[in-house]
Enzyme design. Structure first.
Site, mmCIF file in Angstrom:
data_model
loop_
_atom_site.group_PDB
_atom_site.id
_atom_site.type_symbol
_atom_site.label_atom_id
_atom_site.label_comp_id
_atom_site.label_asym_id
_atom_site.label_seq_id
_atom_site.Cartn_x
_atom_site.Cartn_y
_atom_site.Cartn_z
ATOM 1 N N LYS A 154 0.829 -1.188 0.000
ATOM 2 C CA LYS A 154 0.000 0.000 0.000
ATOM 3 C C LYS A 154 0.873 1.252 0.000
ATOM 4 O O LYS A 154 0.649 2.173 -0.793
ATOM 5 C CB LYS A 154 -0.899 -0.025 1.249
ATOM 6 C CG LYS A 154 -2.052 0.937 1.221
ATOM 7 C CD LYS A 154 -2.849 0.891 2.538
ATOM 8 C CE LYS A 154 -3.723 -0.342 2.653
ATOM 9 N NZ LYS A 154 -4.364 -0.455 3.982
ATOM 10 N N ARG B 296 -2.740 3.435 8.804
ATOM 11 C CA ARG B 296 -3.108 2.250 8.017
ATOM 12 C C ARG B 296 -1.951 1.271 7.964
ATOM 13 O O ARG B 296 -0.815 1.655 7.718
ATOM 14 C CB ARG B 296 -3.458 2.663 6.585
ATOM 15 C CG ARG B 296 -4.299 3.920 6.507
ATOM 16 C CD ARG B 296 -4.345 4.506 5.108
ATOM 17 N NE ARG B 296 -5.095 3.707 4.159
ATOM 18 C CZ ARG B 296 -5.173 3.999 2.865
ATOM 19 N NH1 ARG B 296 -4.527 5.044 2.373
ATOM 20 N NH2 ARG B 296 -5.879 3.233 2.060
ATOM 21 N N GLY C 111 -5.927 -9.764 8.705
ATOM 22 C CA GLY C 111 -5.511 -10.273 10.012
ATOM 23 C C GLY C 111 -4.705 -9.262 10.771
ATOM 24 O O GLY C 111 -4.538 -9.355 11.986
ATOM 25 N N MET D 294 -3.968 -5.157 11.985
ATOM 26 C CA MET D 294 -4.887 -4.219 12.594
ATOM 27 C C MET D 294 -5.651 -3.392 11.576
ATOM 28 O O MET D 294 -5.125 -3.010 10.548
ATOM 29 C CB MET D 294 -4.152 -3.298 13.541
ATOM 30 C CG MET D 294 -5.077 -2.852 14.649
ATOM 31 S SD MET D 294 -4.319 -1.620 15.656
ATOM 32 C CE MET D 294 -4.497 -0.216 14.594
ATOM 33 N N ARG E 124 -4.064 -1.337 -6.219
ATOM 34 C CA ARG E 124 -3.345 -2.618 -6.240
ATOM 35 C C ARG E 124 -3.840 -3.419 -7.426
ATOM 36 O O ARG E 124 -4.879 -3.095 -8.015
ATOM 37 C CB ARG E 124 -3.566 -3.380 -4.942
ATOM 38 C CG ARG E 124 -5.026 -3.680 -4.698
ATOM 39 C CD ARG E 124 -5.246 -4.352 -3.360
ATOM 40 N NE ARG E 124 -6.664 -4.276 -3.036
ATOM 41 C CZ ARG E 124 -7.170 -4.388 -1.825
ATOM 42 N NH1 ARG E 124 -6.364 -4.572 -0.794
ATOM 43 N NH2 ARG E 124 -8.455 -4.332 -1.624
ATOM 44 N N HIS F 191 -9.386 -47.167 -6.480
ATOM 45 C CA HIS F 191 -9.971 -47.404 -7.798
ATOM 46 C C HIS F 191 -10.894 -46.243 -8.186
ATOM 47 O O HIS F 191 -10.804 -45.694 -9.275
ATOM 48 C CB HIS F 191 -10.737 -48.729 -7.766
ATOM 49 C CG HIS F 191 -11.478 -49.024 -9.025
ATOM 50 N ND1 HIS F 191 -12.803 -48.710 -9.186
ATOM 51 C CD2 HIS F 191 -11.071 -49.565 -10.200
ATOM 52 C CE1 HIS F 191 -13.189 -49.066 -10.399
ATOM 53 N NE2 HIS F 191 -12.150 -49.594 -11.041
ATOM 54 N N SER G 109 9.127 -43.520 -20.294
ATOM 55 C CA SER G 109 8.140 -42.665 -19.655
ATOM 56 C C SER G 109 8.176 -42.943 -18.156
ATOM 57 O O SER G 109 7.984 -44.077 -17.722
ATOM 58 C CB SER G 109 6.761 -42.974 -20.239
ATOM 59 O OG SER G 109 5.786 -42.201 -19.585
ATOM 60 N N CYS H 183 4.506 -39.625 -16.976
ATOM 61 C CA CYS H 183 3.062 -39.839 -17.085
ATOM 62 C C CYS H 183 2.426 -40.047 -15.726
ATOM 63 O O CYS H 183 1.272 -40.423 -15.625
ATOM 64 C CB CYS H 183 2.760 -40.999 -18.016
ATOM 65 S SG CYS H 183 3.389 -42.564 -17.438
ATOM 66 N N TYR I 215 8.498 -34.566 -23.029
ATOM 67 C CA TYR I 215 7.072 -34.276 -22.877
ATOM 68 C C TYR I 215 6.578 -34.602 -21.478
ATOM 69 O O TYR I 215 7.227 -35.331 -20.742
ATOM 70 C CB TYR I 215 6.254 -35.071 -23.900
ATOM 71 C CG TYR I 215 6.199 -36.555 -23.662
ATOM 72 C CD1 TYR I 215 5.189 -37.131 -22.887
ATOM 73 C CD2 TYR I 215 7.171 -37.404 -24.195
ATOM 74 C CE1 TYR I 215 5.150 -38.496 -22.659
ATOM 75 C CE2 TYR I 215 7.138 -38.768 -23.968
ATOM 76 C CZ TYR I 215 6.129 -39.315 -23.200
ATOM 77 O OH TYR I 215 6.093 -40.662 -22.962
HETATM 78 P P1 ADP Z 1 -7.961 -1.742 4.052
HETATM 79 O O1 ADP Z 1 -6.654 -2.355 3.799
HETATM 80 O O2 ADP Z 1 -8.818 -2.511 5.006
HETATM 81 O O3 ADP Z 1 -8.669 -1.356 2.791
HETATM 82 P P2 ADP Z 1 -7.318 1.048 4.309
HETATM 83 O O4 ADP Z 1 -6.170 1.526 5.068
HETATM 84 O O5 ADP Z 1 -7.181 1.057 2.849
HETATM 85 O O6 ADP Z 1 -7.667 -0.386 4.858
HETATM 86 O O7 ADP Z 1 -8.534 1.953 4.738
HETATM 87 C C1 ADP Z 1 -9.829 1.578 5.016
HETATM 88 C C2 ADP Z 1 -10.798 2.560 4.389
HETATM 89 O O8 ADP Z 1 -10.547 3.871 4.842
HETATM 90 C C3 ADP Z 1 -10.680 2.623 2.887
HETATM 91 O O9 ADP Z 1 -11.960 2.788 2.345
HETATM 92 C C4 ADP Z 1 -9.860 3.852 2.644
HETATM 93 O O10 ADP Z 1 -10.106 4.436 1.405
HETATM 94 C C5 ADP Z 1 -10.291 4.754 3.770
HETATM 95 N N1 ADP Z 1 -9.234 5.693 4.141
HETATM 96 C C6 ADP Z 1 -8.002 5.375 4.562
HETATM 97 N N2 ADP Z 1 -7.285 6.470 4.775
HETATM 98 C C7 ADP Z 1 -8.077 7.521 4.480
HETATM 99 C C8 ADP Z 1 -7.907 8.946 4.482
HETATM 100 N N3 ADP Z 1 -6.754 9.487 4.833
HETATM 101 N N4 ADP Z 1 -8.946 9.699 4.101
HETATM 102 C C9 ADP Z 1 -10.106 9.145 3.752
HETATM 103 N N5 ADP Z 1 -10.344 7.826 3.716
HETATM 104 C C10 ADP Z 1 -9.343 7.030 4.083
HETATM 105 MG MG MG Z 2 -7.826 -0.333 1.415
#
Ligand code: ADP
Ligand code: MG
Ligand code: MG
Length: 931
Positions: free
Chosen positions: A24, A95, A104, A106, A341, A457, A815, A883, A903
């Protein structure tokens, strides 16, 4: 002291360095640098995370905290706001994001920087008091439950309490007042539980949030996820933290938030695809508070922003040359991009977009091929469960043959056949299957057995037919007599509907909708490109004309393995085969063989016709012959029943006399009836219980006992059988060569390959080769044409590997039968290994993989390399293939390419997967090494 740089502004981070910045973070940097509208922010590196986890104490290192504060100061400058300013507060999101996208860890904290003092400022900005308190209570809870380790429970309790008080069914029903009350009570919880108040200092909040994200890397969910999906530290180590200025999609009706794909991920259509929500923030779209609208509706609603989104879509694709999945937010009609992504798509969309992108000049053919993981094609080749269907798994057995199917339960092959003739879909449910159940396989949609592994079988036959099969479903008991079964405690009867998924081994009660494979036109184009690149040929294992047709359709470049025993098992032949086995004299045996010859010849002719011009490798009879007879247990039961019935009938015959002796009056009363019954039984006895029937069964039983072996897989089979029963091999050889002769006479082209199984020494091959030369001469004379053919051997015995140099004097091709060769190399019998100890071996990593599924390159593979080296010393142009079942798997194919095999041969539906994998093997050969 030199200090390490732990913090990178989006303007300076290297967009390619996902390991350091996380996926990200790297993309946010890259997008910023190519001028896309990303809100200002910075990335704290994965190295900082690893250093934090190593220090084993709370609180961020002073150096790191210093760097963070510096970056925050820059943010304040860029935004003109201040972190903690009551009038114009800077708010940020915190984030997580590792090198590989990974649930998984935070959750994102939005709106960080809120406290009692900054609340009014935000209310002023958003004009939405309710929203601000909602944001505030979220920050407090997320923070305290994860960051302070308090868990969700105390907060959920408070929440429920307040909802009750205000008679609010859901959180959206609470107004600003209720939410403010929640915030206050949350504060009290924190005070009570931790003895300190909720941190009001924004920098303390920030520090604790960063720590919580760092720690979540080692959280149980994240660790489990990495183990489950084999994510090594090479691939991702530590999580980065992204600090990003908040932009608000919830400041009014000129605001929105959404997610979009640059192309439709379901169909591949080249059009913006996605959803948005007016006046909403971040995860509201995912959380489903309101139903989002399809993106096309944004066009009339905000035409200018829509144009910008279109532009963004093209810029993203030009930059990443992949379909992108991106997040955006519109704040007061200004578009921001918050994440991008590579989009996940289904196989059909992947293929379509790949081909389109080649045509648009975005990527090369090679890149198009490499984008698609070969195993992904399975979606297009086997029916699968509708992913939309809500299902509950009844039980799980072994995934023995891929694909999904539903149908009515039947418990024997005959009923499967009769019901399917009536147009019903059936699932054949058995404890195990035997060769004489074959007609049931043809009739059924799928097969479910309670016993037997992936080489049982049922499993082997189902795979060769491309039918779904779940085997070894131990949680099932069957009563054939009452036509009932109990699966995982649920009683089921014949006719009840069941769904099986042979790809996963799952079994479901009732009908789960399935999706038919979509063998798309585009795939053919892609596979043609693949064939041009690859050096390995891809052949198919196919035994019957139907399977051969399928193989041809999937683009097999020949038949690498045609197992003749499958032909023996069909209902019209099995009795003749049994006769042949039971024959007391050579003459008798020859008579049955003479009846088999034309049948086999027709099979071969049909296969040659379908595969005209392509190589067809036919393996002479391999399994121990007792496999064609009923089991001793079965026979003993039948004989006992028949004997008892006889005795009963005899007893009944004397009943009238006995009765007269005991009680003449009674006898008088019943005599007429009794006589009728006795006569009826006598007739039954004469018709069905003639001494000869029992005797015949006894003869078979004696034969079965005589043929019984302690270890049939290492017993009297393959070439050993061919040498002891020369008539059988001679018949097969004649059938092959005559079929070839007839095919050629009718204008076709063929050069059949005769393959001898289970060979351990050159002498065995010489022995069989004598029959071949003799019969070949006779056939050429009879048909008065040249009949070209090749003579070769399976390599599945370790000694044959060691003697490959000699064997190559006579064998023109080899083979590798890696199923048997793996058993022989490990000295594991597959069935026992898979049922008893392999699961534990895998769990404790004594073995990384089940070697019967994943070719053991280090052991079996090594043996193959030595074999090839010695064989090609004798015969440099020796054609070598594989095979075994592993031969259709991409990893094995990479290896086979690397060692210059000629092959691979696999089951027909795997042929497309193997073709793509063969191209991948060529394109990535520089990265391959044997370790
Ligand atoms: P995830 O990996 O679960 O998508 P994100 O970090 O991308 O977590 O964020 C979760 C949500 O919050 C997403 O919809 C993202 O666009 C939104 N978001 C994250 N940061 C901001 C920000 N600075 N301003 C507005 N929306 C945000
Ligand atoms: Mg996201
Ligand atoms: Mg999330």
């Amino acid at each position: 002291m030199t200090t390490k740089k732990f913090v990178y502004a989006f303007e300076e981070g290297d967009g390619k360095n996902k390991k350091l910045l996380g996926g990200k973070g790297a993309n946010l940097c890259d997008m910023t640098q190519i001028g896309l509208p990303v809100p200002p922010g910075f990335v704290i590196t994965t190295e900082a995370c690893l250093a934090y986890l190593a220090q084993k104490k709370k609180g961020l290192d002073a150096e790191l905290m210093g760097q963070i504060k510096g970056a925050m100061a820059d943010l304040e400058q860029k935004t003109g706001k201040r972190f903690g300013d009551p009038k114009n507060p800077l708010l940020v999101s915190v984030r997580s994001g590792a090198a590989i996208s990974m649930p998984g860890m935070m959750d994102t904290i939005l709106n960080l920087g809120l406290n009692k003092e900054t609340l009014p400022g935000l209310i002023e900005q958003t004009q939405n008091e309710r929203f601000v308190y909602d944001a505030y209570r979220r920050v407090i809870q997320l923070f305290s439950s994860v960051g302070l380790g308090l868990g969700d429970e105390p907060f959920d309790d408070v929440f429920d309490d307040v909802k009750k008080k205000y008679k609010a069914a859901q959180d959206v029903d609470l107004d600003a007042k209720g939410l403010r009350e929640i915030c206050d009570r949350f504060m009290q919880v924190v005070q009570q539980k931790t003895g300190t108040p909720f941190p009001q200092d924004p920098y303390v909040q920030l520090e604790m949030a960063v720590e919580a994200v760092f720690r979540s890397w080692m959280g149980k969910r994240a660790v489990d996820y990495r183990r489950e999906f084999g994510i090594t530290t090479e691939m991702a180590s530590g999580t980065a933290v992204n600090i990003c200025t908040m932009v608000f999609g919830n400041m009014g009706n000129d605001c929105a938030t959404g997610v979009a794909f640059t192309r439709n991920p379901a169909t591949g259509e080249n059009r913006l695809y996605g959803e948005y929500m007016i006046n909403a923030q971040g995860e509201d779209v995912v959380a489903g508070i309101r139903t989002p609208k399809p993106i096309r509706e944004l066009r009339p609603e905000m035409p200018e922003v829509y144009q910008e989104l279109e532009k963004l879509r093209h810029t993203l694709e030009k930059r990443y040359r992949e379909v992108q999945d991106f997040e955006f937010t519109i704040e007061k009609s200004k578009l921001y991009c918050l994440q991008t992504r590579n989009g996940k798509m289904n196989a059909a969309a992947f293929i379509k977009t790949s081909i389109d992108m080649v045509n648009e000049g975005l990527i090369t053919e090679d890149q198009a091929i490499l984008r698609i993981k070969p195993d992904m094609l399975a979606q297009l080749l086997y029916p699968r469960l509708d992913p939309e269907a809500k299902v509950e798994i009844l039980t799980t057995g072994l995934p023995a043959s891929p694909g999904a199917a539903w149908g009515k339960i039947v418990f024997d092959a005959d009923r499967a056949e009769s019901k399917s003739k009536l147009g019903e879909k059936v699932i054949l449910v058995r404890e195990e299957t035997k060769p004489d159940d074959i007609h049931g396989f043809f009739a059924a949609q799928g097969i479910l057995t309670s016993r037997g592994g992936k080489t049982s079988h049922a499993a082997v036959v189902a795979r060769s037919m491309g039918k779904p099969c779940v085997s070894g479903c131990e949680n099932m008991t069957i009563s054939y007599a009452t036509r009932e079964a109990v699966i995982a405690g649920v009683p089921l009867r014949e006719g009840d509907v069941l769904t099986i998924d042979g790809t996963t081994g799952n079994v479901f009660q009732g009908r789960v909708p399935t999706i038919e494979p979509e063998f798309v036109e585009d795939l053919l184009v892609l596979l043609e490109w693949a064939d041009e690149i690859s050096e390995l040929d891809v052949m198919a294992n196919a035994d019957t004309p139907e399977a051969v047709k399928k193989a041809k359709k999937y683009g097999a470049m020949g038949i690498g393995l045609c197992r003749t025993e499958r032909m023996f098992n069909q209902p019209d032949r099995l009795p003749i085969v049994q006769e042949m086995i039971l024959a007391e004299s050579t003459d008798e045996r020859q008579a049955s063989i003479n009846r088999l010859l034309p049948i086999q010849r027709e099979d071969f002719k049909e296969i040659f016709r379908i595969m005209n011009g392509y190589p067809v490798t036919i393996r002479l009879l391999d399994p121990p012959i007792h496999e064609f007879l009923p089991s001793a247990d079965e026979l003993i039961q039948e004989i006992t029943h028949l004997r008892e019935l006889r005795k009963t009938i005899e007893g009944m015959a004397t009943l009238p006399d006995t009765l007269r002796m005991l009680d003449p009056q009674l006898h008088e009363r019943y005599s007429a009836n009794l006589e009728a019954i006795t006569l009826g039984l006598e007739e039954l006895k004469n018709k069905h219980l003639a001494e000869t029937l029992i005797e015949a069964k006894e003869v078979v039983l004696r034969k079965v006992r005589a043929l019984a072996e302690t270890n049939p897989m290492l017993g009297h089979r393959g070439v050993r059988l061919g040498i002891t029963y020369p008539e059988i091999y001679s018949m097969q050889i004649r059938a092959i060569l005559e079929a070839a002769a007839e095919h050629i006479k009718s204008g076709g082209r063929i050069s059949p390959e005769i393959m001898v199984p289970q060979v351990c020494t050159l002498e065995e091959l010489k022995w069989v080769h004598r029959y071949v030369s003799q019969i070949h001469k006779e056939v050429e004379k009879k048909f008065r044409i040249d009949v070209p053919f090749h003579f070769g051997t399976m390599i599945e015995v370790v000694r044959a590997c060691m003697r490959a140099g000699r064997i190559a004097e006579l064998a023109e091709f080899m083979s590798f039968g890696t199923n048997d060769l793996t058993q022989a190399t490990f000295s594991f019998s597959r069935e026992d290994a898979e049922n008893k100890f392999l699961p534990l071996y895998k769990e404790h990593e004594i073995l990384q993989h089940n070697p019967f599924e994943v070719l053991d390159i280090k052991g079996v593979g090594r043996l193959m390399m030595i074999t090839m080296e010695w064989a090609r010393k004798t015969r440099p142009d020796m054609k070598v293939g594989i095979c075994g079942e592993q031969g259709g798997h991409p990893d094995a194919i990479r290896f086979c390419h690397y060692i210059k095999m000629s092959y691979v041969s696999c089951s027909p539906p795997r042929v497309p997967i193997a073709r793509l994998a063969a191209a991948h093997a060529k394109l990535t050969e520089a990265e391959f090494s044997l370790v």
